[in-house]
Design a protein around this motif. Sequence first.
Motif, PDB file in Angstrom:
ATOM      1  N   VAL A   1       0.919  -1.295   0.022  1.00 34.36           N
ATOM      2  CA  VAL A   1       0.011  -0.046   0.074  1.00 34.36           C
ATOM      3  C   VAL A   1       0.823   1.138   0.057  1.00 34.36           C
ATOM      4  CG1 VAL A   1      -1.746   1.285   1.267  1.00 34.36           C
ATOM      5  CG2 VAL A   1      -1.674  -1.240   1.343  1.00 34.36           C
ATOM      6  N   GLU A   2       0.981   1.971  -1.134  1.00 38.12           N
ATOM      7  CA  GLU A   2       1.860   3.208  -1.244  1.00 38.12           C
ATOM      8  C   GLU A   2       0.763   4.299  -1.008  1.00 38.12           C
ATOM      9  OE1 GLU A   2       4.081   2.948  -4.914  1.00 38.12           O
ATOM     10  OE2 GLU A   2       4.949   0.965  -4.245  1.00 38.12           O
ATOM     11  N   GLN A   3       1.473   5.543  -0.617  1.00 38.85           N
ATOM     12  CA  GLN A   3       0.798   6.687  -0.395  1.00 38.85           C
ATOM     13  C   GLN A   3      -0.159   7.062  -1.832  1.00 38.85           C
ATOM     14  OE1 GLN A   3       2.768   9.961   1.647  1.00 38.85           O
ATOM     15  NE2 GLN A   3       1.130  11.322   1.162  1.00 38.85           N
ATOM     16  N   ARG A   4       0.373   6.975  -2.819  1.00 42.99           N
ATOM     17  CA  ARG A   4       0.042   7.137  -4.214  1.00 42.99           C
ATOM     18  C   ARG A   4      -1.284   6.443  -4.479  1.00 42.99           C
ATOM     19  NH1 ARG A   4       1.114   4.068  -8.671  1.00 42.99           N
ATOM     20  NH2 ARG A   4       2.835   2.498  -7.976  1.00 42.99           N
ATOM     21  N   HIS A   5      -1.253   5.154  -4.196  1.00 43.54           N
ATOM     22  CA  HIS A   5      -2.626   4.439  -4.269  1.00 43.54           C
ATOM     23  C   HIS A   5      -3.535   4.785  -3.658  1.00 43.54           C
ATOM     24  CE1 HIS A   5       0.383   0.773  -4.891  1.00 43.54           C
ATOM     25  NE2 HIS A   5       0.302   1.103  -5.982  1.00 43.54           N
ATOM     26  N   ILE A   6      -3.367   5.334  -2.320  1.00 46.04           N
ATOM     27  CA  ILE A   6      -4.557   5.821  -1.535  1.00 46.04           C
ATOM     28  C   ILE A   6      -4.918   7.054  -2.026  1.00 46.04           C
ATOM     29  CG2 ILE A   6      -5.160   6.427   0.745  1.00 46.04           C
ATOM     30  CD1 ILE A   6      -3.434   4.332   1.840  1.00 46.04           C
ATOM     31  N   ARG A   7      -4.090   8.114  -2.492  1.00 49.90           N
ATOM     32  CA  ARG A   7      -4.458   9.435  -2.954  1.00 49.90           C
ATOM     33  C   ARG A   7      -5.105   9.300  -4.186  1.00 49.90           C
ATOM     34  NH1 ARG A   7       0.260  11.129  -3.089  1.00 49.90           N
ATOM     35  NH2 ARG A   7       0.657  10.701  -5.260  1.00 49.90           N
ATOM     36  N   GLN A   8      -4.714   8.193  -5.214  1.00 51.10           N
ATOM     37  CA  GLN A   8      -5.425   7.891  -6.684  1.00 51.10           C
ATOM     38  C   GLN A   8      -6.780   7.311  -6.274  1.00 51.10           C
ATOM     39  OE1 GLN A   8      -2.450   5.753  -8.402  1.00 51.10           O
ATOM     40  NE2 GLN A   8      -1.129   7.448  -9.255  1.00 51.10           N
ATOM     41  N   PHE A   9      -7.034   6.575  -5.304  1.00 53.59           N
ATOM     42  CA  PHE A   9      -8.202   6.041  -4.951  1.00 53.59           C
ATOM     43  C   PHE A   9      -9.386   6.965  -4.707  1.00 53.59           C
ATOM     44  CE2 PHE A   9     -11.369   3.471  -2.996  1.00 53.59           C
ATOM     45  CZ  PHE A   9     -11.876   2.533  -3.907  1.00 53.59           C
ATOM     46  N   ALA A  10      -8.951   7.891  -3.555  1.00 58.50           N
ATOM     47  CA  ALA A  10      -9.740   8.952  -3.026  1.00 58.50           C
ATOM     48  C   ALA A  10      -9.927   9.922  -3.927  1.00 58.50           C
ATOM     49  CB  ALA A  10      -8.916   9.458  -1.806  1.00 58.50           C
ATOM     50  N   LEU A  11      -9.094  10.211  -4.998  1.00 59.55           N
ATOM     51  CA  LEU A  11      -9.545  11.128  -5.861  1.00 59.55           C
ATOM     52  C   LEU A  11     -10.512  10.353  -6.956  1.00 59.55           C
ATOM     53  CD1 LEU A  11      -8.887  13.839  -7.342  1.00 59.55           C
ATOM     54  CD2 LEU A  11      -6.907  12.571  -8.790  1.00 59.55           C
TER      55      LEU A  11
ATOM     56  N   ILE B   1      -4.660   6.613   6.270  1.00 58.51           N
ATOM     57  CA  ILE B   1      -5.453   5.434   6.152  1.00 58.51           C
ATOM     58  C   ILE B   1      -6.026   5.397   4.675  1.00 58.51           C
ATOM     59  CG2 ILE B   1      -5.797   4.714   8.615  1.00 58.51           C
ATOM     60  CD1 ILE B   1      -8.612   5.622   7.946  1.00 58.51           C
ATOM     61  N   ALA B   2      -6.656   4.112   4.539  1.00 58.62           N
ATOM     62  CA  ALA B   2      -7.233   3.993   3.088  1.00 58.62           C
ATOM     63  C   ALA B   2      -8.743   4.112   3.353  1.00 58.62           C
ATOM     64  CB  ALA B   2      -6.877   2.534   2.613  1.00 58.62           C
ATOM     65  N   PRO B   3      -9.379   4.799   2.401  1.00 61.14           N
ATOM     66  CA  PRO B   3     -10.885   4.600   2.155  1.00 61.14           C
ATOM     67  C   PRO B   3     -11.345   3.315   2.530  1.00 61.14           C
ATOM     68  CG  PRO B   3      -9.986   5.779   0.312  1.00 61.14           C
ATOM     69  CD  PRO B   3      -8.984   5.268   1.007  1.00 61.14           C
ATOM     70  N   LEU B   4     -12.545   3.264   2.955  1.00 58.35           N
ATOM     71  CA  LEU B   4     -13.170   1.928   3.639  1.00 58.35           C
ATOM     72  C   LEU B   4     -13.303   0.986   2.052  1.00 58.35           C
ATOM     73  CD1 LEU B   4     -15.558   2.950   6.254  1.00 58.35           C
ATOM     74  CD2 LEU B   4     -13.499   1.922   6.440  1.00 58.35           C
ATOM     75  N   THR B   5     -13.366   1.832   0.927  1.00 53.97           N
ATOM     76  CA  THR B   5     -13.764   0.721  -0.270  1.00 53.97           C
ATOM     77  C   THR B   5     -12.464   0.565  -0.960  1.00 53.97           C
ATOM     78  OG1 THR B   5     -14.174   2.911  -1.504  1.00 53.97           O
ATOM     79  CG2 THR B   5     -16.231   1.613  -0.510  1.00 53.97           C
ATOM     80  N   PHE B   6     -11.368   0.871  -0.584  1.00 49.83           N
ATOM     81  CA  PHE B   6     -10.067   0.588  -0.740  1.00 49.83           C
ATOM     82  C   PHE B   6      -9.824  -0.992  -1.364  1.00 49.83           C
ATOM     83  CE2 PHE B   6      -5.264  -0.121  -0.787  1.00 49.83           C
ATOM     84  CZ  PHE B   6      -5.048   0.645  -1.925  1.00 49.83           C
TER      85      PHE B   6
ATOM     86  N   SER C   1     -11.352  -5.515  10.704  1.00 46.06           N
ATOM     87  CA  SER C   1     -10.872  -5.445  11.961  1.00 46.06           C
ATOM     88  C   SER C   1     -10.014  -4.161  12.286  1.00 46.06           C
ATOM     89  CB  SER C   1     -10.039  -6.639  12.066  1.00 46.06           C
ATOM     90  OG  SER C   1     -10.801  -7.777  11.797  1.00 46.06           O
ATOM     91  N   ARG C   2      -9.847  -3.611  11.455  1.00 44.30           N
ATOM     92  CA  ARG C   2      -8.938  -2.420  11.620  1.00 44.30           C
ATOM     93  C   ARG C   2      -8.615  -1.653  10.096  1.00 44.30           C
ATOM     94  NH1 ARG C   2      -3.837  -2.231  10.053  1.00 44.30           N
ATOM     95  NH2 ARG C   2      -2.441  -4.054   9.934  1.00 44.30           N
ATOM     96  N   PRO C   3      -8.372  -0.168  10.029  1.00 42.05           N
ATOM     97  CA  PRO C   3      -8.173   0.372   8.855  1.00 42.05           C
ATOM     98  C   PRO C   3      -6.825  -0.239   8.007  1.00 42.05           C
ATOM     99  CG  PRO C   3      -8.381   1.778  10.660  1.00 42.05           C
ATOM    100  CD  PRO C   3      -8.385   0.519  11.314  1.00 42.05           C
ATOM    101  N   ILE C   4      -6.727   0.084   6.892  1.00 40.68           N
ATOM    102  CA  ILE C   4      -5.477  -0.111   6.104  1.00 40.68           C
ATOM    103  C   ILE C   4      -4.637   0.820   6.148  1.00 40.68           C
ATOM    104  CG2 ILE C   4      -4.704  -0.545   3.839  1.00 40.68           C
ATOM    105  CD1 ILE C   4      -7.102  -2.311   3.164  1.00 40.68           C
ATOM    106  N   ARG C   5      -3.477   0.807   6.319  1.00 39.64           N
ATOM    107  CA  ARG C   5      -2.496   1.786   6.426  1.00 39.64           C
ATOM    108  C   ARG C   5      -1.550   2.039   5.393  1.00 39.64           C
ATOM    109  NH1 ARG C   5      -2.610   4.296  10.721  1.00 39.64           N
ATOM    110  NH2 ARG C   5      -3.876   3.479  12.737  1.00 39.64           N
ATOM    111  N   VAL C   6      -1.113   3.146   5.210  1.00 35.71           N
ATOM    112  CA  VAL C   6      -0.070   3.566   4.092  1.00 35.71           C
ATOM    113  C   VAL C   6       1.196   2.783   4.657  1.00 35.71           C
ATOM    114  CG1 VAL C   6       1.683   5.134   3.295  1.00 35.71           C
ATOM    115  CG2 VAL C   6      -0.788   5.677   3.506  1.00 35.71           C
ATOM    116  N   GLY C   7       1.890   2.118   3.690  1.00 41.21           N
ATOM    117  CA  GLY C   7       3.122   1.297   3.810  1.00 41.21           C
ATOM    118  C   GLY C   7       3.119   0.048   4.013  1.00 41.21           C
ATOM    119  N   GLU C   8       1.857  -0.250   4.515  1.00 38.77           N
ATOM    120  CA  GLU C   8       1.698  -2.136   5.019  1.00 38.77           C
ATOM    121  C   GLU C   8       2.012  -2.858   3.489  1.00 38.77           C
ATOM    122  OE1 GLU C   8      -0.964  -3.153   8.275  1.00 38.77           O
ATOM    123  OE2 GLU C   8      -2.398  -1.968   7.058  1.00 38.77           O
ATOM    124  N   LEU C   9       2.505  -4.072   3.831  1.00 38.82           N
ATOM    125  CA  LEU C   9       2.335  -4.953   2.990  1.00 38.82           C
ATOM    126  C   LEU C   9       1.263  -6.000   3.418  1.00 38.82           C
ATOM    127  CD1 LEU C   9       3.706  -6.430   0.407  1.00 38.82           C
ATOM    128  CD2 LEU C   9       4.999  -7.703   2.301  1.00 38.82           C
TER     129      LEU C   9
END
Length: 149
Positions: free
Chosen positions: A18-28, A52-57, A89-97
Amino acid sequence: MELAHLIGKTGKPFTFKVEQRHIRQFALAIGDTNPLYTDEEYAKNTPHKGLIAPLTFPVAVTPDDENDALDLGLDYRRMLHGEQQFIYSRPIRVGELLYCQMRVTDVYEKEGKNGMMEFILFDTEIKDENGGHIVTSRTNIVYRPLVLN
Protein backbone atom coordinates in the motif's frame (compact mmCIF):
# COMPACT_ATOMS: atom_id res chain seq x y z
CA MET A 1 -26.57 -26.00 -9.13
CA GLU A 2 -24.15 -25.94 -12.01
CA LEU A 3 -21.46 -24.00 -10.11
CA ALA A 4 -21.58 -25.65 -6.65
CA HIS A 5 -18.26 -27.38 -7.40
CA LEU A 6 -16.57 -23.94 -7.10
CA ILE A 7 -17.21 -23.62 -3.35
CA GLY A 8 -13.89 -23.72 -1.51
CA LYS A 9 -11.77 -22.99 -4.58
CA THR A 10 -8.92 -20.62 -3.69
CA GLY A 11 -6.68 -18.35 -5.68
CA LYS A 12 -2.94 -18.07 -5.25
CA PRO A 13 -1.92 -16.01 -2.22
CA PHE A 14 -0.55 -12.61 -3.22
CA THR A 15 0.86 -9.52 -1.58
CA PHE A 16 -0.01 -5.89 -2.16
CA LYS A 17 2.17 -2.99 -0.99
CA VAL A 18 0.00 0.00 0.00
CA GLU A 19 1.67 3.16 -1.22
CA GLN A 20 0.53 6.68 -0.47
CA ARG A 21 -0.07 7.33 -4.15
CA HIS A 22 -2.46 4.33 -4.32
CA ILE A 23 -4.59 5.79 -1.57
CA ARG A 24 -4.44 9.32 -2.99
CA GLN A 25 -5.40 8.14 -6.48
CA PHE A 26 -8.20 5.94 -5.15
CA ALA A 27 -9.64 8.75 -2.99
CA LEU A 28 -9.49 11.09 -6.00
CA ALA A 29 -11.18 8.50 -8.24
CA ILE A 30 -14.10 8.07 -5.83
CA GLY A 31 -14.33 11.81 -5.11
CA ASP A 32 -13.60 11.48 -1.38
CA THR A 33 -11.76 14.53 -0.04
CA ASN A 34 -11.37 13.26 3.54
CA PRO A 35 -7.92 14.49 4.71
CA LEU A 36 -7.37 11.14 6.50
CA TYR A 37 -6.45 9.80 3.06
CA THR A 38 -4.19 12.56 1.74
CA ASP A 39 -2.98 14.97 4.45
CA GLU A 40 -0.23 13.43 6.60
CA GLU A 41 -0.18 16.29 9.12
CA TYR A 42 -3.92 16.11 9.63
CA ALA A 43 -3.93 12.29 9.84
CA LYS A 44 -1.09 12.25 12.44
CA ASN A 45 -3.32 14.21 14.82
CA THR A 46 -6.27 11.80 14.65
CA PRO A 47 -6.85 8.57 16.58
CA HIS A 48 -5.44 6.75 13.50
CA LYS A 49 -2.04 8.47 13.97
CA GLY A 50 -1.40 8.43 10.21
CA LEU A 51 -2.85 8.07 6.75
CA ILE A 52 -5.39 5.32 6.17
CA ALA A 53 -7.17 3.99 3.09
CA PRO A 54 -10.82 4.69 2.24
CA LEU A 55 -13.13 1.91 3.39
CA THR A 56 -13.81 0.77 -0.18
CA PHE A 57 -10.08 0.60 -1.07
CA PRO A 58 -9.91 -3.23 -0.98
CA VAL A 59 -11.63 -3.36 -4.39
CA ALA A 60 -8.31 -2.06 -5.78
CA VAL A 61 -6.24 -4.72 -4.00
CA THR A 62 -5.47 -7.20 -6.77
CA PRO A 63 -2.53 -9.38 -7.80
CA ASP A 64 0.15 -7.66 -9.90
CA ASP A 65 0.10 -10.56 -12.32
CA GLU A 66 -3.38 -11.25 -13.71
CA ASN A 67 -2.32 -14.88 -14.19
CA ASP A 68 -2.37 -15.14 -10.37
CA ALA A 69 -6.05 -14.16 -10.20
CA LEU A 70 -8.59 -16.81 -9.28
CA ASP A 71 -9.55 -18.55 -12.53
CA LEU A 72 -12.96 -20.21 -12.32
CA GLY A 73 -13.05 -21.37 -15.92
CA LEU A 74 -16.30 -19.48 -16.52
CA ASP A 75 -17.57 -17.23 -19.28
CA TYR A 76 -16.73 -13.82 -17.81
CA ARG A 77 -19.16 -12.13 -20.24
CA ARG A 78 -21.96 -13.69 -18.19
CA MET A 79 -20.69 -12.18 -14.91
CA LEU A 80 -22.13 -9.06 -13.36
CA HIS A 81 -20.97 -7.44 -10.13
CA GLY A 82 -23.93 -7.71 -7.77
CA GLU A 83 -22.84 -6.53 -4.35
CA GLN A 84 -19.76 -5.60 -2.32
CA GLN A 85 -19.21 -5.73 1.43
CA PHE A 86 -16.19 -4.99 3.62
CA ILE A 87 -15.75 -6.60 7.04
CA TYR A 88 -13.04 -4.69 8.91
CA SER A 89 -10.98 -5.45 12.00
CA ARG A 90 -8.94 -2.27 11.51
CA PRO A 91 -8.08 0.30 8.81
CA ILE A 92 -5.55 -0.28 6.04
CA ARG A 93 -2.48 1.94 6.51
CA VAL A 94 -0.01 3.52 4.13
CA GLY A 95 3.18 1.47 3.87
CA GLU A 96 1.64 -1.86 4.82
CA LEU A 97 2.33 -5.05 2.96
CA LEU A 98 -1.00 -6.85 2.68
CA TYR A 99 -1.21 -10.63 2.47
CA CYS A 100 -4.25 -11.63 0.44
CA GLN A 101 -6.07 -14.71 -0.74
CA MET A 102 -9.34 -15.07 -2.60
CA ARG A 103 -11.77 -17.94 -1.99
CA VAL A 104 -15.20 -18.91 -3.30
CA THR A 105 -17.29 -19.19 -0.14
CA ASP A 106 -20.77 -19.86 -1.51
CA VAL A 107 -22.85 -20.42 -4.63
CA TYR A 108 -26.64 -20.10 -4.67
CA GLU A 109 -29.49 -19.73 -7.16
CA LYS A 110 -32.39 -17.33 -7.67
CA GLU A 111 -35.07 -17.25 -10.33
CA GLY A 112 -34.70 -14.38 -12.80
CA LYS A 113 -36.92 -13.28 -15.68
CA ASN A 114 -34.73 -15.28 -18.12
CA GLY A 115 -34.41 -18.35 -15.92
CA MET A 116 -32.27 -19.40 -12.99
CA MET A 117 -29.35 -17.16 -12.12
CA GLU A 118 -26.46 -18.33 -10.03
CA PHE A 119 -24.63 -16.14 -7.55
CA ILE A 120 -20.99 -16.65 -6.67
CA LEU A 121 -19.75 -15.28 -3.35
CA PHE A 122 -16.00 -14.50 -3.14
CA ASP A 123 -14.13 -13.52 0.00
CA THR A 124 -10.72 -11.93 -0.25
CA GLU A 125 -9.04 -12.20 3.13
CA ILE A 126 -6.55 -9.41 3.73
CA LYS A 127 -4.08 -9.81 6.59
CA ASP A 128 -1.01 -8.04 7.92
CA GLU A 129 2.53 -9.43 8.07
CA ASN A 130 1.78 -11.11 11.42
CA GLY A 131 -1.30 -12.89 10.06
CA GLY A 132 -3.68 -10.50 11.79
CA HIS A 133 -6.99 -9.91 10.02
CA ILE A 134 -7.41 -6.44 8.53
CA VAL A 135 -10.44 -6.81 6.26
CA THR A 136 -12.47 -9.31 4.31
CA SER A 137 -13.63 -7.98 0.96
CA ARG A 138 -16.82 -9.89 0.06
CA THR A 139 -17.97 -9.78 -3.56
CA ASN A 140 -21.23 -11.20 -4.87
CA ILE A 141 -21.19 -11.95 -8.60
CA VAL A 142 -24.32 -12.68 -10.63
CA TYR A 143 -23.69 -15.41 -13.17
CA ARG A 144 -26.40 -14.70 -15.71
CA PRO A 145 -28.13 -17.49 -17.58
CA LEU A 146 -27.19 -18.16 -21.16
CA VAL A 147 -29.95 -16.67 -23.30
CA LEU A 148 -30.44 -18.32 -26.66
CA ASN A 149 -32.42 -16.36 -29.25
